[in-house]
Scaffold this motif. Structure first.
Motif, PDB file in Angstrom:
ATOM      1  N   ALA A 165       0.876  -1.170   0.000  1.00 48.54           N
ATOM      2  CA  ALA A 165       0.000   0.000   0.000  1.00 48.54           C
ATOM      3  C   ALA A 165       0.916   1.223   0.000  1.00 48.54           C
ATOM      4  CB  ALA A 165      -0.890  -0.009   1.237  1.00 48.54           C
ATOM      5  N   VAL A 166       0.722   2.084  -0.987  1.00 51.79           N
ATOM      6  CA  VAL A 166       1.654   3.189  -1.221  1.00 51.79           C
ATOM      7  C   VAL A 166       0.943   4.522  -0.996  1.00 51.79           C
ATOM      8  CG1 VAL A 166       3.260   4.202  -2.875  1.00 51.79           C
ATOM      9  CG2 VAL A 166       2.807   1.751  -2.939  1.00 51.79           C
ATOM     10  N   LEU A 167       1.687   5.464  -0.461  1.00 46.63           N
ATOM     11  CA  LEU A 167       1.165   6.797  -0.217  1.00 46.63           C
ATOM     12  C   LEU A 167       2.166   7.834  -0.705  1.00 46.63           C
ATOM     13  CD1 LEU A 167      -0.919   8.692   1.226  1.00 46.63           C
ATOM     14  CD2 LEU A 167       0.489   8.418   3.270  1.00 46.63           C
ATOM     15  N   CYS A 168       1.687   8.795  -1.473  1.00 50.71           N
ATOM     16  CA  CYS A 168       2.525   9.936  -1.826  1.00 50.71           C
ATOM     17  C   CYS A 168       2.396  10.917  -0.667  1.00 50.71           C
ATOM     18  CB  CYS A 168       2.073  10.582  -3.139  1.00 50.71           C
ATOM     19  SG  CYS A 168       3.155  11.940  -3.648  1.00 50.71           S
ATOM     20  N   VAL A 169       3.448  11.058   0.109  1.00 48.24           N
ATOM     21  CA  VAL A 169       3.419  11.867   1.319  1.00 48.24           C
ATOM     22  C   VAL A 169       3.481  13.354   0.987  1.00 48.24           C
ATOM     23  CG1 VAL A 169       4.611  12.355   3.495  1.00 48.24           C
ATOM     24  CG2 VAL A 169       4.482  10.010   2.629  1.00 48.24           C
ATOM     25  N   ARG A 170       4.329  13.691   0.002  1.00 45.67           N
ATOM     26  CA  ARG A 170       4.466  15.088  -0.393  1.00 45.67           C
ATOM     27  C   ARG A 170       5.069  15.165  -1.782  1.00 45.67           C
ATOM     28  NH1 ARG A 170       7.728  20.066   1.162  1.00 45.67           N
ATOM     29  NH2 ARG A 170       6.175  21.674   0.793  1.00 45.67           N
ATOM     30  N   GLU A 171       4.611  16.141  -2.549  1.00 47.36           N
ATOM     31  CA  GLU A 171       5.169  16.410  -3.871  1.00 47.36           C
ATOM     32  C   GLU A 171       5.571  17.872  -3.915  1.00 47.36           C
ATOM     33  OE1 GLU A 171       3.966  16.353  -8.610  1.00 47.36           O
ATOM     34  OE2 GLU A 171       2.638  15.399  -7.165  1.00 47.36           O
ATOM     35  N   THR A 172       6.829  18.091  -4.287  1.00 48.96           N
ATOM     36  CA  THR A 172       7.298  19.452  -4.510  1.00 48.96           C
ATOM     37  C   THR A 172       7.615  19.588  -5.991  1.00 48.96           C
ATOM     38  OG1 THR A 172       9.656  19.013  -4.164  1.00 48.96           O
ATOM     39  CG2 THR A 172       8.325  19.477  -2.194  1.00 48.96           C
ATOM     40  N   ARG A 173       8.054  20.751  -6.385  1.00 46.61           N
ATOM     41  CA  ARG A 173       8.393  20.961  -7.790  1.00 46.61           C
ATOM     42  C   ARG A 173       9.482  20.004  -8.250  1.00 46.61           C
ATOM     43  NH1 ARG A 173      11.620  23.826 -10.910  1.00 46.61           N
ATOM     44  NH2 ARG A 173      12.780  24.980  -9.355  1.00 46.61           N
ATOM     45  N   SER A 174      10.402  19.651  -7.354  1.00 50.80           N
ATOM     46  CA  SER A 174      11.537  18.831  -7.777  1.00 50.80           C
ATOM     47  C   SER A 174      11.606  17.447  -7.131  1.00 50.80           C
ATOM     48  CB  SER A 174      12.844  19.578  -7.493  1.00 50.80           C
ATOM     49  OG  SER A 174      12.954  19.860  -6.112  1.00 50.80           O
ATOM     50  N   LEU A 175      10.785  17.173  -6.115  1.00 55.36           N
ATOM     51  CA  LEU A 175      10.879  15.895  -5.408  1.00 55.36           C
ATOM     52  C   LEU A 175       9.508  15.281  -5.133  1.00 55.36           C
ATOM     53  CD1 LEU A 175      13.505  16.909  -2.689  1.00 55.36           C
ATOM     54  CD2 LEU A 175      13.951  15.632  -4.790  1.00 55.36           C
ATOM     55  N   LEU A 176       9.497  13.945  -5.067  1.00 56.61           N
ATOM     56  CA  LEU A 176       8.320  13.194  -4.626  1.00 56.61           C
ATOM     57  C   LEU A 176       8.733  12.355  -3.427  1.00 56.61           C
ATOM     58  CD1 LEU A 176       7.091  11.896  -8.073  1.00 56.61           C
ATOM     59  CD2 LEU A 176       5.812  13.426  -6.583  1.00 56.61           C
ATOM     60  N   PHE A 177       7.962  12.429  -2.360  1.00 56.47           N
ATOM     61  CA  PHE A 177       8.223  11.660  -1.148  1.00 56.47           C
ATOM     62  C   PHE A 177       7.119  10.623  -1.016  1.00 56.47           C
ATOM     63  CE2 PHE A 177      10.073  15.793  -0.658  1.00 56.47           C
ATOM     64  CZ  PHE A 177      11.267  15.586   0.021  1.00 56.47           C
TER      65      PHE A 177
END
Length: 138
Positions: free
Chosen positions: A98-110
């Motif tokens: 089970a996957v969660l995108c915690v945060r997306e910025t202009r240059s990074l995906l967490f």
């Protein structure tokens, strides 16, 4: 090995390269899950899933939250991947994360993922990927 793929999962084409050598993976984009059948080739000398195979599986977690990352020009390189191995995974089982995108910025995906077998947690992972947008690659 005859294991039923759970409802909602569809085969995903990982393209060419090393990850494809792991074997067929499945994705449920609606519920942001990634899955695979653990086969003998994924095993270690004591007949449980090798940590390298688990790490490779969990490095694909981005596919569950950003399916568009599969395209060659839209590939998002891994910056960091941390895996905690919680329990051995036997050969011949369905493994899902089970996957969660915690945060997306202009240059990074967490992202983070919890891998389970029969509802029991077997691994936990967090990853950081380079966020490469299509429009930036033109």
């Amino acid at each position: 090995m005859n294991i039923d793929i759970p409802p909602g999962f569809q085969p995903v084409d990982l393209g060419k390269g090393f990850t494809n050598e792991l074997g067929q993976m499945f994705v449920d984009s609606r519920q942001q899950r990634l899955g695979m059948i653990v086969q003998a080739r994924h095993g270690n000398p004591v007949d449980v899933m090798h940590g390298g195979a688990m790490s490779t599986f969990l490095d694909c977690q981005l596919v569950a939250v950003c399916p568009e990352a599969l395209g060659g020009l839209n590939h998002r390189p891994t910056i960091s991947l941390t895996v905690d191995f919680l329990a051995p995974v036997p050969i011949g089982v369905w493994l899902e994360a089970a996957v969660l995108c915690v945060r997306e910025t202009r240059s990074l995906l967490f992202t983070q993922a919890i891998a389970t077998v029969d509802g029991e947690a077997v691994a936990r992972a967090s990853a950081i990927y380079k966020n490469i947008k299509k429009e930036l690659q033109s």
